[in-house]
Structures are given as structure tokens and as C-alpha cells.
Design a protein around this motif. Structure first.
Motif, PDB file in Angstrom:
ATOM      1  N   TRP A 256       0.856  -1.183   0.000  1.00 25.20           N
ATOM      2  CA  TRP A 256       0.000   0.000   0.000  1.00 25.20           C
ATOM      3  C   TRP A 256       0.893   1.233   0.000  1.00 25.20           C
ATOM      4  CZ3 TRP A 256      -4.758  -0.723  -1.375  1.00 25.20           C
ATOM      5  CH2 TRP A 256      -5.697   0.319  -1.260  1.00 25.20           C
ATOM      6  N   ALA A 257       0.261   2.383  -0.151  1.00 31.21           N
ATOM      7  CA  ALA A 257       1.016   3.635  -0.169  1.00 31.21           C
ATOM      8  C   ALA A 257       1.391   4.026   1.258  1.00 31.21           C
ATOM      9  CB  ALA A 257       0.183   4.734  -0.828  1.00 31.21           C
ATOM     10  N   ARG A 258       2.641   3.946   1.575  1.00 27.50           N
ATOM     11  CA  ARG A 258       3.159   4.286   2.898  1.00 27.50           C
ATOM     12  C   ARG A 258       4.470   5.051   2.715  1.00 27.50           C
ATOM     13  NH1 ARG A 258       1.784  -1.247   2.952  1.00 27.50           N
ATOM     14  NH2 ARG A 258       0.050  -1.761   4.355  1.00 27.50           N
ATOM     15  N   PRO A 259       4.770   5.988   3.650  1.00 28.75           N
ATOM     16  CA  PRO A 259       4.022   6.394   4.847  1.00 28.75           C
ATOM     17  C   PRO A 259       2.981   7.445   4.514  1.00 28.75           C
ATOM     18  CG  PRO A 259       6.034   7.639   4.747  1.00 28.75           C
ATOM     19  CD  PRO A 259       6.057   6.711   3.545  1.00 28.75           C
ATOM     20  N   GLN A 260       2.048   7.623   5.454  1.00 32.44           N
ATOM     21  CA  GLN A 260       1.042   8.663   5.352  1.00 32.44           C
ATOM     22  C   GLN A 260       0.951   9.341   6.711  1.00 32.44           C
ATOM     23  OE1 GLN A 260      -2.447   7.245   3.476  1.00 32.44           O
ATOM     24  NE2 GLN A 260      -3.418   9.238   3.346  1.00 32.44           N
ATOM     25  N   HIS A 261       1.013  10.668   6.729  1.00 28.33           N
ATOM     26  CA  HIS A 261       1.189  11.389   7.983  1.00 28.33           C
ATOM     27  C   HIS A 261      -0.008  12.237   8.411  1.00 28.33           C
ATOM     28  CE1 HIS A 261       5.860  11.171   7.425  1.00 28.33           C
ATOM     29  NE2 HIS A 261       5.338  10.040   7.853  1.00 28.33           N
ATOM     30  N   ASP A 262      -1.152  12.082   7.752  1.00 27.38           N
ATOM     31  CA  ASP A 262      -2.298  12.902   8.150  1.00 27.38           C
ATOM     32  C   ASP A 262      -3.113  12.288   9.283  1.00 27.38           C
ATOM     33  OD1 ASP A 262      -3.597  10.858   6.788  1.00 27.38           O
ATOM     34  OD2 ASP A 262      -4.145  12.087   5.078  1.00 27.38           O
ATOM     35  N   GLY A 263      -2.987  10.979   9.512  1.00 26.21           N
ATOM     36  CA  GLY A 263      -3.784  10.311  10.531  1.00 26.21           C
ATOM     37  C   GLY A 263      -3.576  10.825  11.947  1.00 26.21           C
ATOM     38  N   PRO A 264      -2.328  10.894  12.442  1.00 29.01           N
ATOM     39  CA  PRO A 264      -2.110  11.360  13.816  1.00 29.01           C
ATOM     40  C   PRO A 264      -2.612  12.773  14.098  1.00 29.01           C
ATOM     41  CG  PRO A 264      -0.208  10.137  13.033  1.00 29.01           C
ATOM     42  CD  PRO A 264      -1.091  10.342  11.852  1.00 29.01           C
ATOM     43  N   PRO A 265      -2.305  13.778  13.256  1.00 23.77           N
ATOM     44  CA  PRO A 265      -2.846  15.107  13.570  1.00 23.77           C
ATOM     45  C   PRO A 265      -4.360  15.173  13.513  1.00 23.77           C
ATOM     46  CG  PRO A 265      -1.729  15.131  11.435  1.00 23.77           C
ATOM     47  CD  PRO A 265      -1.390  13.837  12.081  1.00 23.77           C
ATOM     48  N   LEU A 266      -4.968  14.442  12.574  1.00 25.56           N
ATOM     49  CA  LEU A 266      -6.434  14.417  12.514  1.00 25.56           C
ATOM     50  C   LEU A 266      -7.019  13.794  13.772  1.00 25.56           C
ATOM     51  CD1 LEU A 266      -7.489  13.391   8.896  1.00 25.56           C
ATOM     52  CD2 LEU A 266      -8.132  15.462  10.120  1.00 25.56           C
ATOM     53  N   ARG A 267      -6.399  12.716  14.227  1.00 22.65           N
ATOM     54  CA  ARG A 267      -6.885  12.051  15.438  1.00 22.65           C
ATOM     55  C   ARG A 267      -6.710  12.959  16.643  1.00 22.65           C
ATOM     56  NH1 ARG A 267      -4.498   6.195  16.285  1.00 22.65           N
ATOM     57  NH2 ARG A 267      -2.632   7.374  16.879  1.00 22.65           N
ATOM     58  N   ALA A 268      -5.577  13.657  16.714  1.00 21.50           N
ATOM     59  CA  ALA A 268      -5.364  14.594  17.818  1.00 21.50           C
ATOM     60  C   ALA A 268      -6.430  15.686  17.819  1.00 21.50           C
ATOM     61  CB  ALA A 268      -3.972  15.216  17.714  1.00 21.50           C
ATOM     62  N   LEU A 269      -6.740  16.226  16.657  1.00 24.26           N
ATOM     63  CA  LEU A 269      -7.762  17.266  16.571  1.00 24.26           C
ATOM     64  C   LEU A 269      -9.116  16.757  17.042  1.00 24.26           C
ATOM     65  CD1 LEU A 269      -6.834  18.917  13.155  1.00 24.26           C
ATOM     66  CD2 LEU A 269      -6.829  20.052  15.375  1.00 24.26           C
TER      67      LEU A 269
END
Length: 448
Positions: A142-155
Motif C-alpha cells: 500500500w502507499a506508505r508512509p502517510q502522515h495525516d492520521g495522527p494530527p487528525l486524530r489529535a484534533l
């Protein structure tokens, strides 16, 4: 949407890969309808990005009393699932001797290599894009890495905390996950990653925008906990993100044109890792970043004239490109897609894109309503934004079946639903859009 949260009764068999996936509490699947590219895609995964959008929509349902305390149970389960996933280690999976023996020969091309899987530990786990809903690593390429998950989860989690919805015990469970996500964002926001659509490696407006927002909101939260040093670091890095975002503006003023033409351009969605231009530079992801980040500053939000210009460019693009937009009924807005030339599944309109455009308009109306002098022209301006949002909503309504189910796409020719069925993100987008409509109506004193 709720059927995607902790879908314990659904079992997914990936027979060709020798996998049987039994979800555990806290997992959120992108779609609860099983597919195997037959033609519906296999979306029975816990995407970090999608799950954050869903858990934020769950907050809105709870705050508006459309769901009871089961929402708090879902949040607790989600938090525990996420913290457990953070501890996964791909090195132990790669070391399994018969790992490839269980896979059908024709499917080995889709299986991750051992060295790739071995790199999935510590911070790299949450950059994995997705995991299985049974809490195991995704063994597929799959397409990795992807860095939007952690900041979205924090928000999303910070909004739960700020809303005063959590007792002390649940706040104590959520806090370590927020700290982890803020720390991840601090360490990795400058690095290239794949875009929101998991297609191109580079630096992306959406990822940067949500990272900057998470750091800014995280700074206020950390300050309240007495962690002034980390809060200051977050503020400084958030400002650095903001400065980078300013550089994503593509100014298309002609020679000799003045500042009054400054809106003639758009925010580019990406800068590719190889430095090459991308045909996906004009992308609805920029608009989605504005509604997923939501801050008090006008820049890079729905009140930003440049962001509004970007929406106008996207509207014109899809209005011309999609046959279902041609000769549409009065009062309907354009069905919106992702970017020009999209070929994924039907390459059609997306529910969350069209709903995202509507929510953007409602957010713009609310901001104008809160800050305006309430003159006649101000009121008309706010009302015009609501009218534009309502037009997009009318289009979504026109292509929504009586069941209320929302897939990922609706075909650009026929309007028929395509791609993954009952997409959780589509339903979450509807929830947040309608909530934004209520806020806009109250701020502008417009009829509901």
C-alpha cells in the motif's frame, strides 16, 4: 456510520491471503459492506484518517443529543484500540516462516516484502495508513508512509476534551493518545508522505494544514496541563507550517494586474518529492483541509479569499467535466470530485467532496455572520454563502437513495452509486455538514 464502529459481528475472509479478520472493539472500518474488488473495493480496514473523521462526527452526534452514552463507550474503545495498535511490531510478523506459503501464488505480488513489513514499528506504525480491524498490521502492499492520521486524530480528541464531554477517567485514557499524536506530528511533519488519496509521494497541503492545526490546538491543551516547554515548541512549529502553506498559493495574475486580482489563483494541493509538477495540483483535498482543521484565524480557512477562490476553481472544473452537472435543475450545485482526470472506480463525484464543499460554504457564512457589522450587505453576503451550501446539499439529496445509504462515489454520467458502499466517511461528512448548516443559520439569523 455507526455500523462501521466496532463491527464485531462482521467477519472478513481474505481467502487468497490466508486471512480471517474478526474485528475487535474500537476499530472503525471504512466500509462495513464486504467487497473484494468484485467490483466493490475491499475497504474492511481501520484507516487512521477515516477513523479520525468518524470519531469527530460521533462527537457532533453526542453533543447534539442524537446519540447517548454509547458514544462515550465507542470513544473509550477507539482510544484503547489506537493505543494498542501503536505497540505493533512488523518485525515479528515478517519473521513468521510460512507467511508467504499461505498466500495464493497469483496474489504474492500484492504481499508486502519482509523488509517493508519489518519497518513497521514505533512511529512507523501510525504512518502505515491503515491496519486490520482485528488490531493487526496490514500485510498488503500500500502507499506508505502517510502522515495525516495522527494530527487528525489529535484534533478529534482535543475537540472531545474541549467540549467538556469527558469525565476524569476517560480524559486520563485519552490524554496519552493525544500526546502521542502531537509528538508524532512534531517529529514528522517536515517529511514527505503520501497524499490523502494515497497516490503521490511529496509534501501536501492537506497534511500540512491538519498538522499545523493539531500543533496549534495541542499547544493550548499542553499549556493547560502545565507543559509550557512542549506547548511553546508546538506553537513555533505550527507557525513554521503556516509559513510553508503560504507558499502553496499559485498566483495566476497576468502581467500588470494589481492586488484586486489576487484571487485569480488557487492553493496547490502538493509539491511532489521529485520536484515534478502534478496534474492533481487543483484538488478538493485543499477544501477538505479547511473544514477538517477549523481554526479562529481567517488564513487558510473558509474565510480566506484565496481558499474561496480555490473552491470557485474546483466548482468550475467539475461543472464542466461531469455530464451530470450539465443542465442540472435550478437550485442544485455542481457534483464535486477530487481532481481533474480522476480514474479511480467510476472517476466520478464523491459524496464527501460535494458535502465538503457545502460545509465550507456554511463555515464561511458562519464566520462572516460572527464578524460582520450586520449591515444589509453583510447579511446578504452571509445568506449567499448559505444559499451556495444549500445548492451542494440539494445535489447530494438528488443522488441519495431512499435508504439514505451513501457510497464513496456517484457516477459522473448516471449518478448511480459506485465504489465502496456505505462509506463511513461519506456519512460522517453529512453529519458535519448539517451541523455546520445549523451553526451558520444561527450566526446569520437565516431560516433553517
Amino acid at each position: 456510520m455507526l455500523t462501521s464502529i466496532s463491527p464485531l459481528s462482521i467477519v472478513k475472509h481474505r481467502a487468497g491471503f490466508g486471512q480471517t479478520i474478526r474485528p475487535i472493539a474500537g476499530a472503525i472500518v471504512a466500509s462495513p459492506v464486504l467487497g473484494n474488488y468484485d467490483p466493490d473495493p475491499d475497504y474492511f480496514f481501520h484507516w487512521f484518517r477515516d477513523s479520525a473523521v468518524v470519531i469527530d462526527a460521533l462527537r457532533l452526534l453526542y453533543a447534539e443529543r442524537r446519540i447517548g452514552d454509547e458514544a462515550l463507550r465507542h470513544l473509550r474503545d477507539f482510544t484503547r484500540f489506537s493505543l494498542a495498535v501503536n505497540g505493533l511490531d512488523g518485525r515479528t510478523v515478517a519473521a513468521v516462516q510460512d507467511r508467504k506459503a499461505r498466500v495464493a501464488p497469483e496474489l504474492l505480488q500484492y504481499l508486502r516484502e519482509d523488509d517493508d513489513l519489518s519497518g513497521a514499528y514505533a512511529d512507523a506504525v501510525v504512518a502505515e495508513t491503515r491496519v486490520n480491524p482485528d488490531g493487526t498490521l496490514d500485510a498488503l502492499r500500500w502507499a506508505r508512509p502517510q502522515h495525516d492520521g495522527p494530527p487528525l486524530r489529535a484534533l478529534a480528541l482535543l475537540r472531545w476534551v474541549a467540549g467538556g464531554h469527558l469525565d476524569a477517567a476517560l480524559q486520563a485514557e485519552v490524554a496519552p493518545l493525544i500526546r502521542f499524536d502531537i509528538g508524532f506530528t512534531l517529529r514528522h511533519w517536515r517529511e514527505p508522505s503520501y497524499d490523502i488519496w494515497e497516490e503521490e509521494l511529496g509534501h501536501h497541503y492537506y497534511t500540512l494544514r491538519v498538522a499545523g492545526a493539531a500543533l496549534a490546538e495541542g499547544a493550548a491543551w499542553l499549556e493547560g496541563l502545565g507543559d509550557s516547554a512542549q506547548a511553546q515548541r508546538c506553537r513555533e512549529e505550527s507557525q513554521a507550517v503556516r509559513q510553508l502553506l503560504d507558499g502553496y498559493w499559485a498566483d495566476e495574475r497576468g502581467e500588470g494586474e494589481g492586488d484586486h486580482d489576487a484571487a485569480r489563483g488557487y492553493y496547490r494541493s502538493r509539491v511532489l518529492a521529485d520536484g515534478q509538477p502534478s496534474p492533481k495540483a487543483l484538488d478538493i483535498a485543499v477544501i477538505l483541509s479547511a473544514i477538517h482543521s477549523l481554526g479562529t484565524e481567517p488564513a487558510h480557512g473558509p474565510a480566506d479569499p484565496r481558499m474561496q477562490a480555490t473552491l470557485a476553481r474546483l466548482d468550475a472544473l467539475f461543472d464542466a467535466a461531469y455530464p451530470i452537472n450539465h443542465g442540472r435543475a435550478a437550485g442544485r450545485g455542481a457534483a464535486m470530485g477530487r481532481y481533474a482526470g480522476d480514474v479511480y472506480c467510476s472517476g466520478g463525484a464523491y459524496y464527501f467532496s460535494t458535502l465538503g464543499a457545502a460545509e465550507f460554504c456554511f463555515r464561511a457564512a458562519a464566520m462572516a455572520g460572527h464578524t460582520s457589522g450586520k449591515t444589509g450587505s453583510d447579511a446578504r453576503h452571509s445568506a449567499q454563502w448559505i444559499e451556495r451550501g444549500d445548492a451542494y446539499l440539494a445535489t447530494v439529496r438528488a443522488y441519495t437513495p431512499a435508504s439514505g445509504d451513501l457510497s464513496e462515489q456517484f457516477d459522473q454520467h448516471s449518478g448511480a452509486q459506485t465504489s465502496a458502499k456505505q462509506l463511513a466517511w461519506s456519512h460522517a461528512a453529512f453529519i458535519s455538514c448539517v451541523s455546520a448548516r445549523r451553526i451558520a443559520a444561527a450566526a446569520c439569523q437565516a431560516p433553517r
